[in-house]
Write a protein that holds these residues in place. Structure first.
Motif, PDB file in Angstrom:
ATOM      1  N   LEU A   8     -25.721  -2.024  -3.190  1.00  0.00           N
ATOM      2  CA  LEU A   8     -25.692  -0.575  -3.386  1.00  0.00           C
ATOM      3  C   LEU A   8     -24.261  -0.058  -3.239  1.00  0.00           C
ATOM      4  CD1 LEU A   8     -28.915   0.471  -1.426  1.00  0.00           C
ATOM      5  CD2 LEU A   8     -28.614   0.372  -3.907  1.00  0.00           C
ATOM      6  N   GLY A   9     -23.910   0.861  -4.121  1.00  0.00           N
ATOM      7  CA  GLY A   9     -22.572   1.441  -4.090  1.00  0.00           C
ATOM      8  C   GLY A   9     -21.508   0.607  -4.749  1.00  0.00           C
ATOM      9  N   GLN A  10     -21.866  -0.569  -5.249  1.00  0.00           N
ATOM     10  CA  GLN A  10     -20.882  -1.467  -5.875  1.00  0.00           C
ATOM     11  C   GLN A  10     -20.619  -1.038  -7.321  1.00  0.00           C
ATOM     12  OE1 GLN A  10     -21.982  -5.591  -5.634  1.00  0.00           O
ATOM     13  NE2 GLN A  10     -20.470  -6.242  -7.166  1.00  0.00           N
ATOM     14  N   ARG A  11     -19.428  -1.360  -7.855  1.00  0.00           N
ATOM     15  CA  ARG A  11     -19.089  -1.130  -9.269  1.00  0.00           C
ATOM     16  C   ARG A  11     -19.336  -2.434 -10.023  1.00  0.00           C
ATOM     17  NH1 ARG A  11     -15.524   2.501 -11.964  1.00  0.00           N
ATOM     18  NH2 ARG A  11     -14.715   1.672 -13.943  1.00  0.00           N
TER      19      ARG A  11
ATOM     20  N   GLY B  16     -21.165   8.574 -19.828  1.00  0.00           N
ATOM     21  CA  GLY B  16     -21.378   9.619 -18.841  1.00  0.00           C
ATOM     22  C   GLY B  16     -20.612   9.313 -17.575  1.00  0.00           C
ATOM     23  N   LYS B  17     -20.935  10.101 -16.522  1.00  0.00           N
ATOM     24  CA  LYS B  17     -20.256   9.900 -15.248  1.00  0.00           C
ATOM     25  C   LYS B  17     -20.691   8.608 -14.567  1.00  0.00           C
ATOM     26  CE  LYS B  17     -19.649  14.843 -14.318  1.00  0.00           C
ATOM     27  NZ  LYS B  17     -19.928  15.958 -13.354  1.00  0.00           N
ATOM     28  N   HIS B  18     -21.927   8.197 -14.811  1.00  0.00           N
ATOM     29  CA  HIS B  18     -22.449   7.023 -14.117  1.00  0.00           C
ATOM     30  C   HIS B  18     -22.275   5.744 -14.930  1.00  0.00           C
ATOM     31  CE1 HIS B  18     -24.685   5.146 -10.932  1.00  0.00           C
ATOM     32  NE2 HIS B  18     -25.587   4.650 -11.792  1.00  0.00           N
ATOM     33  N   PHE B  19     -22.400   5.829 -16.297  1.00  0.00           N
ATOM     34  CA  PHE B  19     -22.292   4.656 -17.178  1.00  0.00           C
ATOM     35  C   PHE B  19     -21.080   4.815 -18.094  1.00  0.00           C
ATOM     36  CE2 PHE B  19     -26.853   4.851 -16.219  1.00  0.00           C
ATOM     37  CZ  PHE B  19     -27.061   3.568 -15.740  1.00  0.00           C
ATOM     38  N   GLU B  20     -20.464   3.670 -18.368  1.00  0.00           N
ATOM     39  CA  GLU B  20     -19.295   3.672 -19.251  1.00  0.00           C
ATOM     40  C   GLU B  20     -19.381   2.477 -20.205  1.00  0.00           C
ATOM     41  OE1 GLU B  20     -14.391   3.388 -19.071  1.00  0.00           O
ATOM     42  OE2 GLU B  20     -15.536   3.724 -17.230  1.00  0.00           O
ATOM     43  N   PRO B  21     -20.062   2.638 -21.377  1.00  0.00           N
ATOM     44  CA  PRO B  21     -20.112   1.553 -22.362  1.00  0.00           C
ATOM     45  C   PRO B  21     -18.806   1.484 -23.165  1.00  0.00           C
ATOM     46  CG  PRO B  21     -21.386   3.415 -23.132  1.00  0.00           C
ATOM     47  CD  PRO B  21     -20.881   3.789 -21.768  1.00  0.00           C
ATOM     48  N   SER B  22     -18.403   0.265 -23.579  1.00  0.00           N
ATOM     49  CA  SER B  22     -17.178   0.080 -24.369  1.00  0.00           C
ATOM     50  C   SER B  22     -17.372  -1.082 -25.341  1.00  0.00           C
ATOM     51  CB  SER B  22     -15.969  -0.185 -23.472  1.00  0.00           C
ATOM     52  OG  SER B  22     -16.136  -1.400 -22.767  1.00  0.00           O
TER      53      SER B  22
ATOM     54  N   LEU C 135     -20.610  -2.906 -20.391  1.00  0.00           N
ATOM     55  CA  LEU C 135     -21.243  -1.736 -19.780  1.00  0.00           C
ATOM     56  C   LEU C 135     -20.855  -1.721 -18.305  1.00  0.00           C
ATOM     57  CD1 LEU C 135     -23.169   0.701 -19.821  1.00  0.00           C
ATOM     58  CD2 LEU C 135     -25.030  -0.889 -19.294  1.00  0.00           C
ATOM     59  N   THR C 136     -20.160  -0.657 -17.894  1.00  0.00           N
ATOM     60  CA  THR C 136     -19.718  -0.524 -16.501  1.00  0.00           C
ATOM     61  C   THR C 136     -20.591   0.511 -15.785  1.00  0.00           C
ATOM     62  OG1 THR C 136     -17.445  -1.057 -17.125  1.00  0.00           O
ATOM     63  CG2 THR C 136     -17.780   0.034 -15.001  1.00  0.00           C
ATOM     64  N   ILE C 137     -21.201   0.056 -14.637  1.00  0.00           N
ATOM     65  CA  ILE C 137     -21.973   0.948 -13.767  1.00  0.00           C
ATOM     66  C   ILE C 137     -21.067   1.283 -12.591  1.00  0.00           C
ATOM     67  CG2 ILE C 137     -24.127   1.246 -12.494  1.00  0.00           C
ATOM     68  CD1 ILE C 137     -25.257  -1.100 -14.129  1.00  0.00           C
ATOM     69  N   LYS C 138     -20.692   2.563 -12.486  1.00  0.00           N
ATOM     70  CA  LYS C 138     -19.647   2.947 -11.540  1.00  0.00           C
ATOM     71  C   LYS C 138     -20.118   2.905 -10.088  1.00  0.00           C
ATOM     72  CE  LYS C 138     -17.458   5.880 -15.023  1.00  0.00           C
ATOM     73  NZ  LYS C 138     -17.028   7.243 -15.378  1.00  0.00           N
ATOM     74  N   ASP C 139     -21.330   3.356  -9.790  1.00  0.00           N
ATOM     75  CA  ASP C 139     -21.820   3.422  -8.402  1.00  0.00           C
ATOM     76  C   ASP C 139     -23.302   3.082  -8.422  1.00  0.00           C
ATOM     77  OD1 ASP C 139     -22.236   3.830  -5.751  1.00  0.00           O
ATOM     78  OD2 ASP C 139     -21.917   6.005  -5.780  1.00  0.00           O
ATOM     79  N   ILE C 140     -23.625   1.836  -8.119  1.00  0.00           N
ATOM     80  CA  ILE C 140     -25.002   1.359  -8.250  1.00  0.00           C
ATOM     81  C   ILE C 140     -25.880   2.006  -7.184  1.00  0.00           C
ATOM     82  CG2 ILE C 140     -26.477  -0.664  -8.027  1.00  0.00           C
ATOM     83  CD1 ILE C 140     -24.385  -2.286  -9.374  1.00  0.00           C
ATOM     84  N   ASN C 141     -27.050   2.490  -7.639  1.00  0.00           N
ATOM     85  CA  ASN C 141     -28.087   2.969  -6.730  1.00  0.00           C
ATOM     86  C   ASN C 141     -29.372   2.209  -7.006  1.00  0.00           C
ATOM     87  OD1 ASN C 141     -29.277   4.223  -8.994  1.00  0.00           O
ATOM     88  ND2 ASN C 141     -27.885   5.963  -8.753  1.00  0.00           N
TER      89      ASN C 141
END
Length: 500
Positions: A294-297, A324-330, A343-349
Motif C-alpha cells: 500500500l502506498g507504493q508507486r 489522471g492523477k492516480h493513473f499515468e498510461p504511456s 501504466l504507472t500507478i502513483k499511490d496504490i490503495n
C-alpha cells in the motif's frame, strides 16, 4: 633493225635460188627459159619488197615504243610534281568520347590547301554539314571555325545520343581526299519508371519480387541495398541483378530498399522502394504477476508488435484506464511496428489490486495481455536500513608434523590384537572407540590431513630405509667374476714370459 632486214634479204635470195635449182633439176635443161626467168625475177623482187615493208613496220614499232616510254616518264614526273603541290592532312582526326549534354570538338588539320575547299560530312547519313566556314545543315548546335590558317574545327554543342557516329573531313581535289573520326556519346544511367517497382504492401509470409530497370550507354549494372546500411535479412536473393526476390517475407524485411544503377559514367542514380509488411497484433509480457504494498508507486509494462499501426490502451474490470492523477498510461514507439506500453500507478490503495489488461488492435485483428497485481503486507517488506557489519577475529593454528627422518615408526603388536579397541578401515585411516562410545581418529590420521606433507614424510621414510640398506649391505662377488679375473692374470703372465 638493220640486222633483221639483212636476215630477211638472205632468206629471200636463198628461197629464189632454191626454186630455180628445183626447176632445173626437174626439166633437165642447162638454160633457163624466158618465162622461167621472168617468174624468178618476180619472185625475187616480191621477196625484197616484203622485206622492206617488214623493216619499215619494225622501225615504226620501235619508234612508237620509245616515244611511249618517254611519255610515261614525263607523265610520272609531272604527276610527282602535281602531287607534291596538292593539299595534305597534317594529322589524323582524334576519336572522341563525350557524355551526353556536353560539347564535342572535331579538328581537321590541312596543309597547303591553296584554292581547294574543305567540307565536313556525316558518314552514315551522307549529310553535308559544312563547306569552308559555312554551316549547311539545319542543326543549330553545329558551328565551324577556321583556326590558324590550317585547322578546321567542327563544334557540336549539347551532344545527343543520336550524334554518335563517323564524321568525314573532305578536300575537293581530283581524286578527292578525306579522313574520318568517330564520335562516341556516352549516357549516364537513368532508372525507368516502368517496369521499376513502386512501394509495395504485402502480407507476412508471402513471396515478394522487386524490379528495377535502367537505361544508359554503356548498359548500366544494377545492385540492391537496404537504406541506412541495414543488413539484408535471410531469404533474399539476386542482390546484383534487375530483380530482387524475398521468399516468405516477414516483419524483419519491412523497410526501404535502394535500387542503384551505374555504368562508369557519373553520376550513379538510385530509386527508393518501400516494402510494407502487414501482420496482426502480438503482445509480450515480462512479468504477469506483480506484488506491491500500500502506498507504493508501481509501473506495469507490455510490448506489442502490429502493422498497420495499432491502437493501444489499458483496462481494469472492463473499464478503459485514462490519464489522471492516480493513473499515468504511456506509449513509446520503438520502430514502425513495435510499441512499449506502460501504466504507472502513483499511490496504490486497496482498490488498485487486481487484474490489468493491455489491449492492442489494428485492422487485421485484436489481442490483449493480463498482469495481476497482488498485495504484499507491510510486515513482510524488506528493511531498508543498512546491514550491521560484525568483525570476527581469526586465529592461526600451527600444525606440527612428526619427523620420520631418523627413525622408522612401527605400531606395537598389541594394536593389531583382538583385544585392541582400534579398528582399521579399508583405507589408510584408523578409528579408536572410546569407553563412552565416541569415535576418535588415530593420531597418525591427523598428520595425513595435509596431503602434501604426508607425501613428503612418506618419501623421507622410504629414502631413509633405502639409505640404511645400502650403507650396511656387504659387497657380493660371483664365482664367474673370480674365474674371469684369474684367467686374465694368467694370460698376462704368459705374454710377458714369451716377450723375454
Amino acid at each position: 633493225m638493220v640486222h633483221n632486214c639483212t636476215e630477211l634479204h638472205r632468206i629471200a635470195q636463198h628461197t629464189a635460188a632454191s626454186e630455180g635449182g628445183r626447176y632445173m633439176m626437174t626439166s633437165g635443161l642447162g638454160r633457163r627459159p624466158p618465162l622461167l626467168r621472168v617468174r624468178m625475177e618476180f619472185l625475187q623482187w616480191s621477196t625484197i619488197a616484203l622485206v622492206i615493208v617488214a623493216c619499215v613496220l619494225n622501225a615504226a614499232h620501235i619508234s612508237a615504243t620509245a616515244q611511249g616510254e618517254q611519255d610515261e616518264t614525263v607523265e610520272e614526273t609531272n604527276s610527282y610534281i602535281l602531287d607534291k603541290d596538292l593539299p595534305k592532312f597534317g594529322e589524323p582526326i582524334q576519336n572522341l568520347t563525350v557524355p551526353v549534354g556536353r560539347e564535342a570538338i572535331l579538328t581537321c588539320v590541312i596543309n597547303n590547301l591553296q584554292t581547294y575547299k574543305v567540307a565536313w560530312l556525316r558518314v552514315d547519313t551522307q549529310t553535308i554539314l559544312t563547306i569552308q566556314t559555312h554551316v549547311i545543315t539545319k542543326n543549330h548546335r553545329m558551328t565551324i571555325a577556321h583556326v590558324e590558317g590550317r585547322a578546321w574545327v567542327l563544334r557540336i554543342r549539347d551532344v545527343k545520343e543520336s550524334d554518335k557516329g563517323w564524321y568525314m573531313c573532305q578536300v575537293n581535289t581530283d581524286p578527292m581526299r578525306n579522313q574520318i573520326g568517330y564520335l562516341n556519346v556516352v549516357v549516364p544511367p537513368n532508372i525507368l519508371d516502368y517496369p521499376t517497382s513502386t512501394d509495395m504492401v504485402v502480407r507476412e509470409g508471402s513471396n515478394v519480387t522487386l524490379k528495377c530497370a535502367a537505361s544508359g550507354s554503356p548498359t548500366p549494372s544494377i545492385i540492391w541495398r537496404r537504406e541506412g546500411n541495414e543488413p539484408v535479412s535471410a531469404g533474399a536473393t539476386s542482390l546484383n541483378s534487375s530483380t530482387f526476390s524475398i521468399s516468405r517475407v516477414n516483419r524483419l524485411h519491412m523497410g526501404a530498399y535502394l535500387c542503384i544503377a551505374s555504368n562508369g559514367i557519373p553520376p550513379s542514380v538510385s530509386k527508393r522502394v518501400m516494402l510494407i509488411v502487414h501482420f496482426p497484433p502480438m503482445i509480450w509480457i515480462q512479468d504477469q504477476l506483480v506484488g506491491a504494498a500500500l502506498g507504493q508507486r508501481l509501473t506495469l509494462e507490455c510490448q506489442s508488435e502490429a502493422y498497420p499501426r495499432s491502437i493501444n490502451y489499458w483496462m481494469k474490470n472492463d473499464t478503459i484506464i485514462t490519464q489522471g492523477k492516480h493513473f499515468e498510461p504511456s506509449i513509446k514507439e520503438i520502430n514502425s511496428y513495435k510499441v512499449v506500453m506502460k501504466l504507472t500507478i502513483k499511490d496504490i490503495n486497496i482498490a488498485d489490486f487486481g487484474t490489468y489488461k493491455c489491449v492492442v488492435k489494428n485492422s487485421l485483428g485484436e489481442t490483449d495481455g493480463s498482469i495481476k497485481v497482488y498485495h504484499i503486507p507491510s510486515t513482510t517488506a524488506m528493511a531498508t536500513s543498512p546491514p550491521v557489519t560484525t568483525t570476527v577475529a581469526t586465529t592461526t593454528e600451527t600444525v606440527f608434523r612428526k619427523n620420520y627422518k631418523n627413525k622408522i615408526y612401527r605400531p606395537p603388536l598389541d594394536e593389531f590384537s583382538s583385544s585392541s579397541n582400534k579398528i582399521m578401515g579399508a583405507g589408510d585411516s584408523s578409528e579408536t572407540w572410546n569407553i563412552d562410545g565416541t569415535i576418535e581418529k588415530d593420531r597418525d590420521h591427523r598428520y595425513r590431513d595435509n596431503g602434501a606433507s604426508y607425501n613428503e614424510d612418506q618419501r623421507e621414510k622410504e629414502a631413509f630405509v633405502d639409505t640404511e640398506g645400502n650403507s650396511h649391505a656387504p659387497p657380493h662377488w660371483s664365482p664367474a667374476g673370480s674365474g674371469l679375473l684369474i684367467l686374465a692374470c694368467y694370460t698376462l703372465l704368459i705374454v710377458t714370459i714369451s716377450a723375454r
